[in-house]
Design an enzyme around this catalytic site. Sequence first.
Site, PDB file in Angstrom:
ATOM      1  N   CYS A   1      10.412  -2.460   3.740  1.00 51.49           N
ATOM      2  CA  CYS A   1      12.083  -1.283   4.181  1.00 51.49           C
ATOM      3  C   CYS A   1      12.072  -1.273   5.342  1.00 51.49           C
ATOM      4  O   CYS A   1      12.360  -2.202   5.726  1.00 51.49           O
ATOM      5  CB  CYS A   1      11.130  -0.357   3.748  1.00 51.49           C
ATOM      6  SG  CYS A   1      12.685   0.775   3.137  1.00 51.49           S
TER       7      CYS A   1
ATOM      8  N   HIS B   1       8.557  -1.334  -1.686  1.00 53.29           N
ATOM      9  CA  HIS B   1       7.752  -0.921  -1.568  1.00 53.29           C
ATOM     10  C   HIS B   1       6.455  -1.300  -2.353  1.00 53.29           C
ATOM     11  O   HIS B   1       6.104  -0.939  -3.105  1.00 53.29           O
ATOM     12  CB  HIS B   1       7.455   0.476  -1.249  1.00 53.29           C
ATOM     13  CG  HIS B   1       8.318   0.772  -0.459  1.00 53.29           C
ATOM     14  ND1 HIS B   1       7.874   1.054   0.868  1.00 53.29           N
ATOM     15  CD2 HIS B   1       9.652   1.701  -0.263  1.00 53.29           C
ATOM     16  CE1 HIS B   1       8.657   1.955   2.148  1.00 53.29           C
ATOM     17  NE2 HIS B   1       9.489   1.610   1.140  1.00 53.29           N
TER      18      HIS B   1
ATOM     19  N   GLU C   1       2.915  -1.285  -1.594  1.00 51.00           N
ATOM     20  CA  GLU C   1       2.279  -0.318  -1.772  1.00 51.00           C
ATOM     21  C   GLU C   1       1.873   1.025  -2.052  1.00 51.00           C
ATOM     22  O   GLU C   1       1.153   1.159  -2.170  1.00 51.00           O
ATOM     23  CB  GLU C   1       2.104   0.274   0.129  1.00 51.00           C
ATOM     24  CG  GLU C   1       3.232   1.334   0.792  1.00 51.00           C
ATOM     25  CD  GLU C   1       4.109   0.677   1.238  1.00 51.00           C
ATOM     26  OE1 GLU C   1       4.303  -0.647   0.606  1.00 51.00           O
ATOM     27  OE2 GLU C   1       5.470   1.031   2.168  1.00 51.00           O
TER      28      GLU C   1
END
Lengths: 225, 747
Positions: free
Chosen positions: A86, A194, A196
């Site tokens: 990002c 993302h 994560e």
Amino acid sequence: MKAAVITFPGSNCDRDCLRALEEIPGCEADSVWHADQDLAGYDLIVLPGGFSYGDYLRSGAIARFSPVMAALKREADRGVTILGICNGFQVLLEAGLLPGAMRRNQSLKFVCKPCELVVDRADSRFSSRFQEGQTLQVPVAHGEGNYYCDDETLKRLHGEGQVVFRYADNPNGSVADIAGITNETGNVLGMMPHPERATRARLGSVDGAEIFGAIFDFVSAGGKS
Amino acid sequence: MSMEPTPEEIRDHRVYADFGLTDAEYELICEKLGRAPNYVEVGIFSVMWSEHCSYKNSRPVLSLLPTKGPHVLVGPGEGAGIVDIGDGQAVAFKIESHNHPSAVEPYQGAATGVGGILRDIFSMGARPVALLNSLRFGPLSDGRNRYLFERVVEGIGGYGNCVGVPTVGGEAVFDDAYSGNPLVNVMCVGLIDHDQIQKGVAGGVGNPVFYVGPATGRDGIHGATFASEELNEESEERRPAVQVGDPFMKKLVMESCLELIDSGIVVGIQDMGAAGLTCSSAEMASKAGNGMELYLDRVPCRAEGMTPYEMMLSESQERMLFVVRPEHVDRAREIFERWEVPCVEVGKVTDDGRLRLIFHGEEVGDLPVRGLVDDCPVYERAVERPGYLDMVQSAETLNDPEIAGVQELTAALKAVLADHTVASKRWIYEQFDHMVQGNTVQAPGGDAAVVEVQGTRKALAMALDGDGRHVFLDPYEGGKATVAEAARNLVCVGARPLAVTDNLNFGSPERPEIYFQLHQSVAGMAEACEVLKTPVIGGNVSLYNEHAGQAIYPTPVVGMVGLIEDRDRMIGAGFRGDGDLVAVLGATGADLGGSAFRAVLHGAVDGAPPSVDLQAEARLQDTMLRAVEAGLLSSAHDCSHGGLATTIAEKAIAGGRGANVRLKGDLRGDHHLFSETTGRIVVSAPPEAKEALEAIAADAGVPLSWVGEVGGEELTITVNDELGIESAVADLRDAYEGAIPRRMEKA
């Protein structure tokens, strides 16, 4: 594996990335402040999401001047694995470590939602746990994720196999549905989604954990594939 | 400074009246000071004695609310209330309004609302883990309303997305009553260890007082005063009273302050919110029973030549005030230097109970701390039952021409689903980062948002609810219903409700019929909070919500937080497994007063809204929690706006699967489908759970009826064997999901 997660002022996914890495058995993750100038000894360097310096100018435009960036470039040149997520992707573009640029989303609105990605290349160190053409669930959350590059660059990206992830349903207007690209040598990946945030079933997907896992596999195998 | 009026001029020209002070209040100030106040002093008194800071009109009403409970660690009066969640951990939460700023400058008005509530939470020592918002606008058919809506959403996103706190839920309502005076209420939830709880006290005489954050500018001067007056054509001129937010700086201030608190050296810390430096210094001194001296030459200023008046009244954002002992000053400075956040010693704690302002070596203000904070007159306003109540309540809501036949009823359902108040709020929440921090296990769109407590098996559920329409039609019952619905939303995800933060949005309290609405609805809320054992641990009051002489619907908004002990027990709203059985918990009566059905299909806001049987509600919620604990349920969804048809359709849309439902009863078909009787939950459960669920419900005396089964791609609902609703789930989804995006894109 020894990993570093860089915190710029305004980073806000740094803790999430550390947590995702720490959940991998055998992975040690350090938080590194942007003013540090030494990144030697890391197998993976993560530039996390967020709004570095508020992103009041262009996203990532100021972070690229951070003290840590010279060290990052050195490590990139040495072939160390670098993952920009990002805002981290935006910083890598601004720093010239990846080709192209980011524009505001076509909708002109921030968009946060689960997203379907298609694996374009399964032979990168970031995607080796997937099959080519496989679809993944990884969320996006950004206002400036509309990737752009000129036709020549796009041709080169495709020709050199640098497009690793594509959107199945483009959320931001990116050229050729690009969600994640590597540099020519394949050790630097920038992606808007993302990983994560896709590390536990309760969050809706574990596909992100497999991206970190693939990097772990690569490093564990001696870092040369 | 020579331009400022003298104390005599202030008196003779009634300058104080421009600041919202009455003649009697001015006289009282003169009495407290023993002289006429100068310009900065009268400015300080006027903001401290504004409704926003003093609650002078609402205090008698607020005292009705229960605030105590065995799990309450910090009640009203601090930045945020705090409740215990076990294992040495606690949850801090609070709601705040930014209605007036958002009406004139929607982006910054909403953004700084988020900024303010974040400060309230981290100044307690808690790390913010979630944001929610409750929004009300006029109908989206109007361009100005669309503009306000679009910019408020962008403002909340622009701020919240940047600071890295997920915006996980809330509500949005569109109604004529809010044209010209939108409501923007924001809530923040934080996690804290018991031993980290901070209080805003200026303790220890002689201790230095530090100012943290960016320089003070001329923005937001008299913001608290602005918040305490009605909106009118001239309100546009109040734009300078709206502050400008800097979420990047906020992120740095937040991280550095949390690190400071974590270091264990803080004596007291408070944010500079409404009334800025004035309110924070006076309140911190007051809570410690001390005084404070401020050296205004040291206050970092954005502009040259700023006066003490401007410094004291500015509401520039992202600023904090804290007190440490002299031996800890270096440690504190070190932390802020690393984060590159300005930190300046601006004063010291004194023992004389005075707030003294020193500027250029001169004392420019000398005020009694107690007088500022505690001695504001409290007004018991006149109360008068509004004349409209008899008229609206006696309206006949059951004699409307029947909507019958599968085509008409299905069209009616789609119309209700497409009503902007009922419709999906995806257009809003996809503009908010609701996933950052990686703990959001129920995203926006469900009954309540759920955020895991990292490192434990626990999760926090949170919901925000208001129902202006019902409160307008019956303030007391509406107040009860608001609390009951928030609690019901929490139990629907499997959470035990803990406590409440409330935001009271009303018109001018100086009008007896408005004060009646305020008083009655709070009394209703108080009764519900007692019965449901959810004390009020803090909140906010926003009065004078009027535009061009017209008050908004009386709109108390309730923010509630609940605890899920085992996150694996959490359930969602959508149908989950084909073959599951569908059941309605609670009984359905003929409650069309104030319903979405009457508003959407008949264009009427009238009738007596459903009354709330709180004992039955408590039994229902208890039954729900027992069923969740026993692992019996696949899904649960609160039945409220739009009645059973809407609730079941929403379950089908959320779950991506259809159902066959068969309703039986004495009501007319359309009324059965759309009645809004409170105290109902629609659940689904696997067939093998049937008997156990029946036993639990029977044990508690909660009516339970099995009404159908989940499966297929169509939703059909019959009433007394006559087909009422028949539609592909995809078509229902299109009506529900498409309504707001289509309206906004058409613009």
